[in-house]
Design a protein around this motif. Structure first.
Motif, PDB file in Angstrom:
ATOM      1  N   UNK A 251       0.825  -1.206   0.000  1.00 56.45           N
ATOM      2  CA  UNK A 251       0.000   0.000   0.000  1.00 56.45           C
ATOM      3  C   UNK A 251       0.866   1.266   0.000  1.00 56.45           C
ATOM      4  N   UNK A 252       1.919   1.275   0.819  1.00 59.28           N
ATOM      5  CA  UNK A 252       2.787   2.461   0.896  1.00 59.28           C
ATOM      6  C   UNK A 252       3.487   2.706  -0.438  1.00 59.28           C
ATOM      7  N   UNK A 253       3.967   1.644  -1.072  1.00 64.62           N
ATOM      8  CA  UNK A 253       4.639   1.806  -2.375  1.00 64.62           C
ATOM      9  C   UNK A 253       3.676   2.342  -3.430  1.00 64.62           C
ATOM     10  N   UNK A 254       2.470   1.791  -3.462  1.00 62.08           N
ATOM     11  CA  UNK A 254       1.482   2.260  -4.451  1.00 62.08           C
ATOM     12  C   UNK A 254       1.103   3.718  -4.215  1.00 62.08           C
ATOM     13  N   UNK A 255       0.894   4.082  -2.931  1.00 58.81           N
ATOM     14  CA  UNK A 255       0.524   5.467  -2.617  1.00 58.81           C
ATOM     15  C   UNK A 255       1.677   6.412  -2.934  1.00 58.81           C
ATOM     16  N   UNK A 256       2.925   6.004  -2.621  1.00 62.70           N
ATOM     17  CA  UNK A 256       4.092   6.857  -2.898  1.00 62.70           C
ATOM     18  C   UNK A 256       4.252   7.086  -4.401  1.00 62.70           C
ATOM     19  N   UNK A 257       4.101   5.988  -5.152  1.00 62.76           N
ATOM     20  CA  UNK A 257       4.287   6.106  -6.611  1.00 62.76           C
ATOM     21  C   UNK A 257       3.186   6.944  -7.253  1.00 62.76           C
ATOM     22  N   UNK A 258       1.937   6.624  -6.935  1.00 58.40           N
ATOM     23  CA  UNK A 258       0.822   7.376  -7.529  1.00 58.40           C
ATOM     24  C   UNK A 258       0.771   8.804  -6.985  1.00 58.40           C
ATOM     25  N   UNK A 259       1.065   8.958  -5.644  1.00 54.91           N
ATOM     26  CA  UNK A 259       1.032  10.297  -5.058  1.00 54.91           C
ATOM     27  C   UNK A 259       2.096  11.195  -5.647  1.00 54.91           C
ATOM     28  N   UNK A 260       3.312  10.638  -5.916  1.00 54.89           N
ATOM     29  CA  UNK A 260       4.384  11.450  -6.529  1.00 54.89           C
ATOM     30  C   UNK A 260       3.966  11.945  -7.910  1.00 54.89           C
ATOM     31  N   UNK A 261       3.313  11.084  -8.665  1.00 50.10           N
ATOM     32  CA  UNK A 261       2.843  11.503 -10.006  1.00 50.10           C
ATOM     33  C   UNK A 261       1.804  12.617  -9.890  1.00 50.10           C
ATOM     34  N   UNK A 262       0.926  12.512  -8.858  1.00 51.43           N
ATOM     35  CA  UNK A 262      -0.097  13.549  -8.670  1.00 51.43           C
ATOM     36  C   UNK A 262       0.527  14.878  -8.262  1.00 51.43           C
ATOM     37  N   UNK A 263       1.605  14.828  -7.434  1.00 47.39           N
ATOM     38  CA  UNK A 263       2.276  16.073  -7.042  1.00 47.39           C
ATOM     39  C   UNK A 263       2.906  16.738  -8.271  1.00 47.39           C
ATOM     40  N   UNK A 264       3.534  15.902  -9.101  1.00 46.25           N
ATOM     41  CA  UNK A 264       4.133  16.435 -10.344  1.00 46.25           C
ATOM     42  C   UNK A 264       3.058  17.040 -11.228  1.00 46.25           C
ATOM     43  N   UNK A 265       1.880  16.408 -11.238  1.00 41.46           N
ATOM     44  CA  UNK A 265       0.769  16.912 -12.043  1.00 41.46           C
ATOM     45  C   UNK A 265      -0.020  17.988 -11.347  1.00 41.46           C
ATOM     46  N   UNK A 266       0.444  18.443 -10.166  1.00 39.61           N
ATOM     47  CA  UNK A 266      -0.183  19.516  -9.393  1.00 39.61           C
ATOM     48  C   UNK A 266      -1.604  19.194  -8.928  1.00 39.61           C
ATOM     49  N   UNK A 267      -1.951  17.897  -8.842  1.00 41.13           N
ATOM     50  CA  UNK A 267      -3.291  17.533  -8.349  1.00 41.13           C
ATOM     51  C   UNK A 267      -3.251  17.114  -6.880  1.00 41.13           C
ATOM     52  N   UNK A 268      -2.057  17.204  -6.245  1.00 41.03           N
ATOM     53  CA  UNK A 268      -1.917  16.885  -4.824  1.00 41.03           C
ATOM     54  C   UNK A 268      -0.747  17.664  -4.264  1.00 41.03           C
ATOM     55  N   UNK A 269      -0.882  18.073  -2.997  1.00 40.57           N
ATOM     56  CA  UNK A 269       0.201  18.813  -2.342  1.00 40.57           C
ATOM     57  C   UNK A 269       1.114  17.841  -1.596  1.00 40.57           C
ATOM     58  N   UNK A 270       2.308  18.341  -1.276  1.00 37.35           N
ATOM     59  CA  UNK A 270       3.273  17.521  -0.525  1.00 37.35           C
ATOM     60  C   UNK A 270       2.731  17.173   0.860  1.00 37.35           C
ATOM     61  N   UNK A 271       2.079  18.156   1.495  1.00 37.22           N
ATOM     62  CA  UNK A 271       1.514  17.928   2.825  1.00 37.22           C
ATOM     63  C   UNK A 271       0.448  16.845   2.802  1.00 37.22           C
ATOM     64  N   UNK A 272      -0.392  16.866   1.768  1.00 38.55           N
ATOM     65  CA  UNK A 272      -1.442  15.854   1.659  1.00 38.55           C
ATOM     66  C   UNK A 272      -0.849  14.458   1.472  1.00 38.55           C
ATOM     67  N   UNK A 273       0.213  14.355   0.652  1.00 40.06           N
ATOM     68  CA  UNK A 273       0.844  13.047   0.450  1.00 40.06           C
ATOM     69  C   UNK A 273       1.489  12.545   1.744  1.00 40.06           C
ATOM     70  N   UNK A 274       2.140  13.463   2.487  1.00 44.36           N
ATOM     71  CA  UNK A 274       2.746  13.084   3.766  1.00 44.36           C
ATOM     72  C   UNK A 274       1.684  12.567   4.738  1.00 44.36           C
ATOM     73  N   UNK A 275       0.569  13.291   4.800  1.00 50.56           N
ATOM     74  CA  UNK A 275      -0.520  12.867   5.696  1.00 50.56           C
ATOM     75  C   UNK A 275      -1.117  11.553   5.239  1.00 50.56           C
ATOM     76  N   UNK A 276      -1.247  11.387   3.920  1.00 54.59           N
ATOM     77  CA  UNK A 276      -1.841  10.158   3.396  1.00 54.59           C
ATOM     78  C   UNK A 276      -0.967   8.949   3.722  1.00 54.59           C
ATOM     79  N   UNK A 277       0.347   9.148   3.646  1.00 55.90           N
ATOM     80  CA  UNK A 277       1.259   8.051   4.015  1.00 55.90           C
ATOM     81  C   UNK A 277       1.131   7.709   5.504  1.00 55.90           C
ATOM     82  N   UNK A 278       0.971   8.747   6.325  1.00 58.12           N
ATOM     83  CA  UNK A 278       0.774   8.504   7.763  1.00 58.12           C
ATOM     84  C   UNK A 278      -0.527   7.753   8.006  1.00 58.12           C
ATOM     85  N   UNK A 279      -1.586   8.173   7.303  1.00 57.98           N
ATOM     86  CA  UNK A 279      -2.873   7.475   7.449  1.00 57.98           C
ATOM     87  C   UNK A 279      -2.781   6.034   6.932  1.00 57.98           C
ATOM     88  N   UNK A 280      -1.954   5.861   5.886  1.00 54.36           N
ATOM     89  CA  UNK A 280      -1.770   4.499   5.364  1.00 54.36           C
ATOM     90  C   UNK A 280      -1.168   3.605   6.436  1.00 54.36           C
TER      91      UNK A 280
END
Length: 580
Positions: A251-280
């Motif tokens: 789950x962490x690998x999938x979220x990191x990989x997909x979340x990084x692509x979303x940050x690059x695409x400006x559809x997610x912030x760094x803070x949101x990805x950090x929180x999402x990993x914590x929630x994961x």
């Protein structure tokens, strides 16, 4: 089973409710913290806003302190509730066992009861503590963290939902495989306790016959059986951790990989990805903790069933409606009595017993090994109940009496003499807690025990070790007789209770009975005819049936078994005298 066990929570209900309440508050704080971290990164650090960093930082400190406080409270109340629950379980089981008949105790065995009171209760205690804390924490953490993750990014949060069925299937297979093994383990624990108990109680016999090696082999065999089963069960349960870790890291690998692509695409912030990993991590660790609870419950379930068996067992001997509270006299009447230890027992232990014994009579009971002499007398105080027919004491069926009333008027000195750790006085007062020192001395004089007690430095305050190991067999027998006499019973039963004393002492005890308690009905089981030949009448048992009943002279003239025993013992005595 659940109903029986939950009834033992009682005064610890409040602690049992406060523990999950504080766990919930702790989880709320823990799920708020990652959201605050996201705000700290996005609105404070990346925006370069120090006032926002300070404000959110202070909120983080407050949430952390509150989480720590709620966690400490939940742990404290969970420990209080679990230990209190275990205390009540042991108490209720012990009290229940005290009310068991001999038949109930035979059903479970002594070693099985000991295992249930110790190992099984400890397992249930650990499981209960995990249930009211971790089993509450895990699903609440899962729900809160999943809700928060969906509020941050619903698409990435679907990863969690995809993993859950995989984990549930794996956990189900693990538990289904491990549970039967754990059930077998605790049954084997009973066997181990039995081996240890037999060895320790008979250690003198073991050493006398140099059987240490054989006893070690017996112990090793049962111990190896437990080891094999436990290894098998634990190997199965060990799959739980790798399964959980596989799910977490996937789950962490999938979220990191997909979340990084979303940050690059400006559809997610760094803070949101950090929180999402914590929630994961929170979501998957909650599932891991929940799986650990299931594992513990799997182990404890077998123990809980065994504990519930004791709590659910009804004594086979209970008071009837409106029980009689007074025993008129010591008369005993057996009317066509039959007795079987088990309903499916092919041959009855006693059958066709018809006897009339007047109050105050002295009755001797003779018979070969296995002739059911002890069984016959154990029916009188209702240690067992007759299978059919009637047994009357004082003119009333024994089943009509209040059990405590009946047993207070029937004193038994059993074949196996048992003394408990404590002083001689404390042991004697089992017969009468309110007995004066003068009454103790008088009872011991009747039982021919006072003479040897006076030789001890502490006399009646001498400490008796567990099982009476620091006194001889004959001394134990005489102390047990004195203890029975202190009850001042209407019926006194001696089950081969003078076998370890010399014939002179035996005669002195019988003389004291005749002179001091003439109104008490006395039943004396003996192997020596000399111990019963001056009784008013003698019962001869053979194969669970009355073969003869009469005086010494009558039986010598009419009963073949009695005559053969008498002649063999008299010849043996003459031979011994000639040898001397």
């Amino acid at each position: 089973m659940i109903k029986k066990l939950s009834a033992c929570i009682r005064e610890y209900k409040t602690a049992s409710l406060l523990a999950p309440l504080f766990v919930t508050l702790e989880v709320v704080m823990e799920t708020i913290i990652p959201m605050l971290m996201a705000l700290l990164i996005d609105n404070g650090i990346e925006a370069g806003n120090m006032s926002e960093v300070t404000r959110i930082g202070l909120l983080l400190v407050v949430c952390t302190l509150l989480s720590m406080f709620f966690g400490a409270c939940s742990g404290n109340y969970a420990a209080l509730a679990a230990t209190g629950f275990a205390k009540n379980l042991r108490k209720d089981m012990y009290y229940r066992i005290q009310g068991f008949s001999f038949a109930n105790i035979d059903k479970f065995s002594t070693s099985g009861i000991v295992t249930r009171l110790t190992t099984d209760v400890s397992n249930v205690q650990m499981a209960y503590q995990m249930i009211i804390r971790i089993a509450v924490r895990s699903p609440i953490m899962f729900i809160f963290a999943l809700g928060m993750s969906f509020s941050l990014n619903a698409r990435l949060s679907l990863i969690f939902l995809a993993i859950i069925p995989f984990l549930a299937l794996g956990l189900y297979l693990i538990i289904r495989t491990a549970f039967p093994v754990m059930q077998r383990v605790f049954r084997t624990y009973d066997k181990l306790n039995n081996v240890v108990q037999e060895n320790l109680s008979g250690i003198r016999v073991v050493k006398s016959f140099v059987r240490e090696k054989k006893e070690n082999e017996k112990f090793d065999e049962v111990s190896d059986e437990i080891y094999t089963d436990f290894c098998k069960g634990e190997k199965t349960l060990a799959f739980n951790m790798p399964l959980m870790q596989l799910a977490i890291y996937t789950a962490i690998l999938l979220i990191s990989w997909l979340g990084a692509r979303m940050i690059v695409g400006s559809s997610m912030t760094t803070g949101h990805l950090t929180s999402l990993l914590t929630y994961a991590i929170q979501i998957l660790s909650s599932l891991m903790m929940l799986s650990m609870v299931f594992v513990m419950i799997t182990i404890a379930r077998a123990s809980a069933q065994r504990v519930a068996e004791i709590l659910s067992e009804e004594s086979s001997i209970v008071n009837g409606p409106n029980p009689v509270k007074e025993v008129a006299d010591g008369s005993i009447s057996f009317r066509n009595v039959e007795f079987r230890y088990a309903k499916d027992q092919e041959k009855p232990s006693l059958s066709g017993i018809n006897l009339e014994i007047a109050s105050g009579e002295t009755i001797g009971i003779l018979g070969g090994t296995g002739s059911s002499k002890s069984t016959l007398v154990q029916l009188i105080p209702r240690l067992y109940d007759v299978t059919s027919g009637q047994l009357l004491v004082g003119g009333r069926d024994v089943r009509d009496y209040d059990l405590e009333t009946l047993r207070n008027q029937v004193a038994m000195v059993l074949q196996k003499n048992v003394l408990f750790s404590g002083t001689i006085k404390e042991n004697l007062r089992w017969g009468n807690p309110d007995a004066t020192d003068e009454e103790l001395v008088h009872a011991c004089q009747l039982a021919q025990a006072d003479s040897f007690i006076q030789t001890f430095p502490q006399k009646y305050d001498t400490y008796i070790e567990q099982g009476g190991t620091n006194v001889s067999g004959g001394q134990r027998q005489r102390l047990c007789i004195a203890r029975a006499l202190l009850k001042k019973p209407k019926i006194l039963i001696l089950d081969d209770s003078t076998s370890a004393v010399d014939t002179h002492t035996d005669a002195m005890i019988r003389k004291a009975f005749r002179e001091e308690i003439p109104g008490t009905t006395k039943l004396i089981i003996a192997q020596r005819i000399s111990s019963v030949q001056d009784a008013d009448r003698i019962i001869v048992l053979d194969g669970g049936k009355v073969n003869g009943f009469g005086t010494h002279e009558e039986l010598l003239a009419t009963n073949k078994i009695y005559r053969e025993v008498y002649e063999s013992q008299m010849k043996g005595g003459d031979s011994d005298a000639n040898d001397a």
